[in-house]
Scaffold this motif. Structure first.
Motif, PDB file in Angstrom:
ATOM      1  N   UNK A   1      -8.740   7.832  43.653  1.00 48.87           N
ATOM      2  CA  UNK A   1      -9.323   6.589  43.163  1.00 48.87           C
ATOM      3  C   UNK A   1     -10.733   6.859  42.625  1.00 48.87           C
ATOM      4  N   UNK A   2     -10.986   6.448  41.411  1.00 52.98           N
ATOM      5  CA  UNK A   2     -12.260   6.682  40.707  1.00 52.98           C
ATOM      6  C   UNK A   2     -12.527   8.170  40.464  1.00 52.98           C
ATOM      7  N   UNK A   3     -11.543   9.051  40.758  1.00 56.33           N
ATOM      8  CA  UNK A   3     -11.732  10.491  40.547  1.00 56.33           C
ATOM      9  C   UNK A   3     -10.735  11.084  39.552  1.00 56.33           C
ATOM     10  N   UNK A   4      -9.940  10.230  38.920  1.00 58.64           N
ATOM     11  CA  UNK A   4      -8.916  10.725  38.011  1.00 58.64           C
ATOM     12  C   UNK A   4      -9.481  11.565  36.879  1.00 58.64           C
ATOM     13  N   UNK A   5     -10.640  11.134  36.359  1.00 61.54           N
ATOM     14  CA  UNK A   5     -11.241  11.887  35.249  1.00 61.54           C
ATOM     15  C   UNK A   5     -11.702  13.263  35.713  1.00 61.54           C
ATOM     16  N   UNK A   6     -12.109  13.390  36.945  1.00 60.07           N
ATOM     17  CA  UNK A   6     -12.516  14.702  37.460  1.00 60.07           C
ATOM     18  C   UNK A   6     -11.328  15.670  37.484  1.00 60.07           C
ATOM     19  N   UNK A   7     -10.191  15.183  37.962  1.00 60.43           N
ATOM     20  CA  UNK A   7      -9.000  16.032  37.975  1.00 60.43           C
ATOM     21  C   UNK A   7      -8.597  16.419  36.553  1.00 60.43           C
ATOM     22  N   UNK A   8      -8.629  15.421  35.662  1.00 59.44           N
ATOM     23  CA  UNK A   8      -8.251  15.687  34.276  1.00 59.44           C
ATOM     24  C   UNK A   8      -9.201  16.690  33.639  1.00 59.44           C
ATOM     25  N   UNK A   9     -10.498  16.543  33.908  1.00 58.11           N
ATOM     26  CA  UNK A   9     -11.501  17.448  33.349  1.00 58.11           C
ATOM     27  C   UNK A   9     -11.279  18.877  33.856  1.00 58.11           C
ATOM     28  N   UNK A  10     -11.003  19.015  35.150  1.00 60.20           N
ATOM     29  CA  UNK A  10     -10.769  20.353  35.704  1.00 60.20           C
ATOM     30  C   UNK A  10      -9.543  21.003  35.073  1.00 60.20           C
ATOM     31  N   UNK A  11      -8.493  20.221  34.873  1.00 64.13           N
ATOM     32  CA  UNK A  11      -7.286  20.757  34.247  1.00 64.13           C
ATOM     33  C   UNK A  11      -7.562  21.188  32.815  1.00 64.13           C
ATOM     34  N   UNK A  12      -8.360  20.387  32.098  1.00 66.80           N
ATOM     35  CA  UNK A  12      -8.683  20.716  30.719  1.00 66.80           C
ATOM     36  C   UNK A  12      -9.521  21.988  30.634  1.00 66.80           C
ATOM     37  N   UNK A  13     -10.500  22.117  31.519  1.00 67.21           N
ATOM     38  CA  UNK A  13     -11.349  23.314  31.528  1.00 67.21           C
ATOM     39  C   UNK A  13     -10.515  24.550  31.862  1.00 67.21           C
ATOM     40  N   UNK A  14      -9.668  24.425  32.878  1.00 69.61           N
ATOM     41  CA  UNK A  14      -8.826  25.547  33.288  1.00 69.61           C
ATOM     42  C   UNK A  14      -7.883  25.953  32.156  1.00 69.61           C
ATOM     43  N   UNK A  15      -7.289  24.959  31.496  1.00 69.87           N
ATOM     44  CA  UNK A  15      -6.408  25.255  30.375  1.00 69.87           C
ATOM     45  C   UNK A  15      -7.147  25.900  29.220  1.00 69.87           C
ATOM     46  N   UNK A  16      -8.363  25.415  28.943  1.00 72.00           N
ATOM     47  CA  UNK A  16      -9.160  25.965  27.843  1.00 72.00           C
ATOM     48  C   UNK A  16      -9.544  27.417  28.114  1.00 72.00           C
ATOM     49  N   UNK A  17      -9.939  27.719  29.364  1.00 68.30           N
ATOM     50  CA  UNK A  17     -10.302  29.095  29.722  1.00 68.30           C
ATOM     51  C   UNK A  17      -9.100  30.029  29.517  1.00 68.30           C
ATOM     52  N   UNK A  18      -7.938  29.603  29.986  1.00 64.45           N
ATOM     53  CA  UNK A  18      -6.735  30.431  29.849  1.00 64.45           C
ATOM     54  C   UNK A  18      -6.374  30.643  28.388  1.00 64.45           C
ATOM     55  N   UNK A  19      -6.398  29.554  27.622  1.00 60.81           N
ATOM     56  CA  UNK A  19      -5.997  29.640  26.216  1.00 60.81           C
ATOM     57  C   UNK A  19      -6.974  30.475  25.399  1.00 60.81           C
ATOM     58  N   UNK A  20      -8.266  30.216  25.581  1.00 57.37           N
ATOM     59  CA  UNK A  20      -9.268  30.903  24.768  1.00 57.37           C
ATOM     60  C   UNK A  20      -9.323  32.399  25.083  1.00 57.37           C
ATOM     61  N   UNK A  21      -9.254  32.751  26.365  1.00 55.22           N
ATOM     62  CA  UNK A  21      -9.316  34.182  26.713  1.00 55.22           C
ATOM     63  C   UNK A  21      -8.080  34.921  26.204  1.00 55.22           C
ATOM     64  N   UNK A  22      -6.924  34.283  26.315  1.00 56.72           N
ATOM     65  CA  UNK A  22      -5.697  34.918  25.817  1.00 56.72           C
ATOM     66  C   UNK A  22      -5.734  35.049  24.305  1.00 56.72           C
TER      67      UNK A  22
END
Length: 604
Positions: free
Chosen positions: A213-234
Motif C-alpha cells: 500500500x502506497x509502495x507500488x511505485x517503489x516496486x515498479x521502479x526497482x523492477x524497471x531499474x533491474x530490467x534496465x541494468x540487465x538489458x543495457x549490460x547485455x
C-alpha cells in the motif's frame, strides 16, 4: 533492513557470492528443464496414449469431457502435481538464496529437502489460491517469476490478431492487462510470505496488500531499474563482441573462426550470469522486505560454519564449469559451421505479401508467386452446391460486406462478389480457377480445408475425387484444423501430404499426419525434435516479426508461414547465405536473449 535502499543492498549481496548464486540458478534450471519438464511431458503423453486421446486442443474439449472422463481426471491430477513443482521451484530458490546470503553452508540437497517439506504446510485453500495467484501474476511471470512449467501458459498470437481488429476490444484487453499488472504488484510479496513465513495463501495476500500500500511505485521502479541494468549490460557486451568479431573477420579464417567461438562462449556465460543476477536480486528485494523475525523463523538460526568438504566442493564445481565450457565451445563450433540449422520452406500466408492484395484471391497469388515462395497457403470452404471456394472467414461480412456464410451461397453467387482489403479489390475465386492460376505460375500450394457443421456428409470424399490426382501432380500439400479431415485424408488418400494444424502446444499428438502446423507462440525445441524423430515435419504460423523468424529458424522448423514473405526471405538469406561470423554472433545474441526471456536462462 527497511530503512536501507533495498535494491542497492540486494546488488551488494549478489556480488558478494555471485558464483554461488549463479550455480544455484543453473542447478534449479537444470533440474526443471532436464528432469521435471521431460517427466511431466512424458506423463502427459502417457495419459493420452493409454486413454486413446490423439491430441489436446480446444476443438476436442467436449469429446474429452464426455468420452474420456478418466483422462480428464488424470490430467487434473497431473496439473496439481505441476503446481506443486512450481511452488517447490520457488521455495528451493528462496531458501537457497537465503542460505547463501546468511552463509548457512547448507548443501543443495538439504535446501531441496527444506523446500519439499515446505509443501506440507500448504492447505487445500492455499493450494487453490496458488493456482489463482499465478493467473493474476501472469504478466509478471514472463519477467521474473518465471518457470519452464509455465512456458506454455500464453495467449497465442492469433488471438491477438483477432483482438487487433476491434478498437474497443483492444482497449478492453489493455485495461484488463493493466488490472492484472496492478494486482501482480500488490500481491508481489505473496510467495516469500507463503514460503518463508509459512502463511496461508489468503493471509499472505492480505499481508502483501498491506505491505504494498502506497509502495507500488517503489516496486515498479526497482523492477524497471533491474530490467534496465540487465538489458543495457547485455546490449553493451553484445555490441562490443560484435565489433571485435568484425575485426577478427578481416583476418584469416582460423583467426575469425576461433574469435567467434570464444566470443559466443563469453556471450553465453554472460547470459547465465545476468539471468541469475536478475532473478536473485529480484527475490532478494522481496525477502528483504520481510521483517527480520519472519526471515529468521522461516530459515532457522543456523550458525555460520566452515564446511569440512569446502575444497572437495570447489573441485567438483570447477569440474562442472570446465564440462559446461567444453560443451558450450563444441556447440559454438558446430553452430558456426552451420551444421545445426536447415533452410526452412517459405510459405506465404493466404497468398499475400505485406498487403500486396486481397487474401485468397488470384491477383494476389499472381503478385506473390513472382517472389517465388516455396508454397502459397490458402483457405477453402464448401459452398451450398458442394463446390469449393477460396475464403478464410466463415462469414463474408468483413471482406465482401455480405452477411452470409459460404455454405449459404452457390459457387456462382460467390464468384460474382468482390472482396476488399489493403486498398485492393478482386473477385472471390473458385478453387478450380485458383488451382489453374497456380499451375500457370508454377506455384505450389498449401491448401487449408476449412470445415463447419453445415458441410455435406461427403464433403471430403468430393474433395478427394476431384483434386487428389491434381494436387499430387503439382506437389501441393494440405493442412486443416479439423482432425477428422486429417484422418480421412490419410485413410482415403494416403499419398497426399497432410499437416495437422495445432493452435496450442499442450502435448505432442499421436497422429499419422505428415506434418504439424503449429502456432509459433508455444512452439518449442522439444516439439520440433519429437516431430523430427518421428519423421514428421513442423510448419510455424503466423510468423511476421523478424526476431520470431530467427527464433523459428533456431528451432529448426521445416517451414515458416508468414504475412511478410519478403522479410522472411531477407532473414533467411542473411542467416544461411554465407553470413559473416559477426552476423552469426549477432543472430545468436538475439536468440539467447529470447531464450532467457522465455525460460529464465538461456538454452541451447
Amino acid at each position: 533492513m527497511k530503512g536501507k535502499p533495498l535494491l542497492r543492498q540486494a546488488f551488494k549481496t549478489f556480488f558478494k557470492n555471485w558464483g554461488a548464486y549463479t550455480i544455484l540458478v543453473i542447478v534449479i534450471n537444470f533440474l526443471m528443464l532436464g528432469i521435471v519438464v521431460p517427466l511431466t511431458t512424458f506423463s502427459t503423453s502417457l495419459i493420452l496414449r493409454l486413454n486413446g486421446v490423439p491430441y489436446l486442443s480446444y476443438t476436442n474439449v467436449v469429446w474429452l469431457l464426455t468420452k474420456r472422463p478418466a483422462a480428464v481426471g488424470e490430467l487434473l491430477v497431473l496439473l496439481i502435481i505441476i503446481l506443486a513443482l512450481i511452488f517447490w521451484q520457488f521455495a528451493f530458490l528462496m531458501f537457497g538464496i537465503q542460505n547463501i546470503a546468511e552463509r548457512q553452508n547448507q548443501r543443495l540437497p538439504r535446501v531441496a529437502l527444506t523446500a519439499l517439506k515446505n509443501l506440507g504446510h500448504l492447505r487445500a485453500g492455499s493450494f487453490l489460491f496458488f493456482l489463482g495467484y499465478f493467473i493474476l501474476v501472469l504478466p509478471l511471470s514472463d519477467i521474473y517469476l518465471n518457470s519452464p512449467l509455465l512456458s506454455k501458459v500464453q495467449l497465442p498470437a492469433f488471438i491477438f490478431e483477432t483482438i487487433d481488429q476491434s478498437w474497443w476490444l483492444m482497449g478492453l484487453v489493455a485495461l484488463f492487462y493493466l488490472l492484472l499488472f496492478y494486482l501482480g504488484i500488490r500481491l508481489i510479496q505473496v510467495l516469500p510470505l507463503m514460503i518463508l513465513n509459512r502463511q496461508p495463501g489468503f493471509a499472505a495476500a492480505k499481508k502483501s496488500w498491506q505491505m504494498t500500500r502506497h509502495n507500488g511505485w517503489r516496486y515498479l521502479w526497482r523492477m524497471m531499474v533491474l530490467g534496465a541494468v540487465s538489458f543495457l549490460t547485455t546490449t553493451l557486451l553484445s555490441g562490443l563482441l560484435y565489433l571485435a568479431q568484425l575485426y577478427f573477420d578481416q583476418k584469416s579464417n582460423l583467426v575469425a573462426f576461433s574469435g567467434a567461438v570464444i566470443n559466443m562462449g563469453l556471450l553465453s556465460i554472460w547470459q547465465y550470469i545476468i539471468g541469475a543476477f536478475s532473478l536473485v536480486v529480484f527475490m532478494l528485494v522481496l525477502i528483504f522486505n520481510l521483517d527480520d523475525r519472519g526471515i529468521n523463523q522461516s530459515m532457522g538460526t543456523v550458525a555460520s560454519r566452515p564446511t569440512r568438504h569446502r575444497y572437495r566442493r570447489r573441485i567438483f564445481a570447477a569440474i562442472l564449469v570446465l564440462l559446461f565450457l567444453s560443451l558450450q565451445m563444441t556447440f559454438n563450433a558446430i553452430y558456426l559451421q552451420g551444421a545445426l540449422l536447415t533452410r526452412p520452406l517459405t510459405i506465404s500466408h493466404r497468398g499475400v505479401d505485406n498487403g500486396n492484395g486481397v487474401q485468397n484471391t488470384i491477383p494476389a497469388l499472381n503478385k506473390t508467386s513472382r517472389e517465388k515462395p516455396d508454397y502459397v497457403e490458402m483457405d477453402i470452404h464448401e459452398t451450398k452446391d458442394h463446390q469449393f471456394v477460396l475464403m478464410h472467414d466463415e462469414n463474408l461480412k468483413k471482406l465482401a460486406g455480405v452477411n452470409k456464410a459460404p455454405h449459404q451461397l452457390t459457387l456462382k453467387q460467390l464468384t460474382k462478389l468482390k472482396v476488399y482489403e489493403n486498398g485492393h479489390t478482386a473477385h472471390i475465386a473458385s478453387f478450380d480457377r485458383y488451382l489453374t492460376a497456380a499451375e500457370h505460375d508454377h506455384q505450389k500450394l498449401l491448401v487449408e480445408i476449412k470445415t463447419t457443421k453445415y458441410d455435406s456428409a461427403n464433403m471430403l470424399a468430393l474433395f478427394i475425387k476431384r483434386y487428389e490426382n491434381r494436387l499430387l501432380r503439382d506437389h501441393d500439400r494440405i493442412h486443416s484444423l479439423d482432425y477428422h479431415v486429417i484422418t480421412g485424408l490419410k485413410k482415403r488418400a494416403p499419398k497426399l501430404f497432410v499437416s495437422y494444424i495445432l493452435p496450442f502446444n499442450f502435448s505432442f499428438p499421436e497422429t499419422k499426419a505428415n506434418a504439424y502446423t503449429m502456432e509459433e507462440t508455444t512452439l518449442n525445441q522439444d516439439f520440433v525434435n519429437e516431430a523430427h524423430a518421428r519423421k514428421q515435419q513442423v510448419f510455424a504460423w503466423t510468423v511476421d516479426d523478424d526476431d520470431d523468424m530467427t527464433r523459428m529458424m533456431f528451432l529448426n522448423v521445416d517451414g515458416i508461414i508468414t504475412d511478410d514473405l519478403h522479410e522472411l526471405q531477407v532473414n533467411i538469406e542473411t542467416t544461411f547465405d554465407h553470413p559473416s561470423y559477426a552476423q552469426r554472433l549477432l543472430i545468436y545474441s538475439n536468440e539467447l536473449q529470447d531464450a532467457s526471456d522465455s525460460a529464465g536462462m538461456p538454452q541451447n
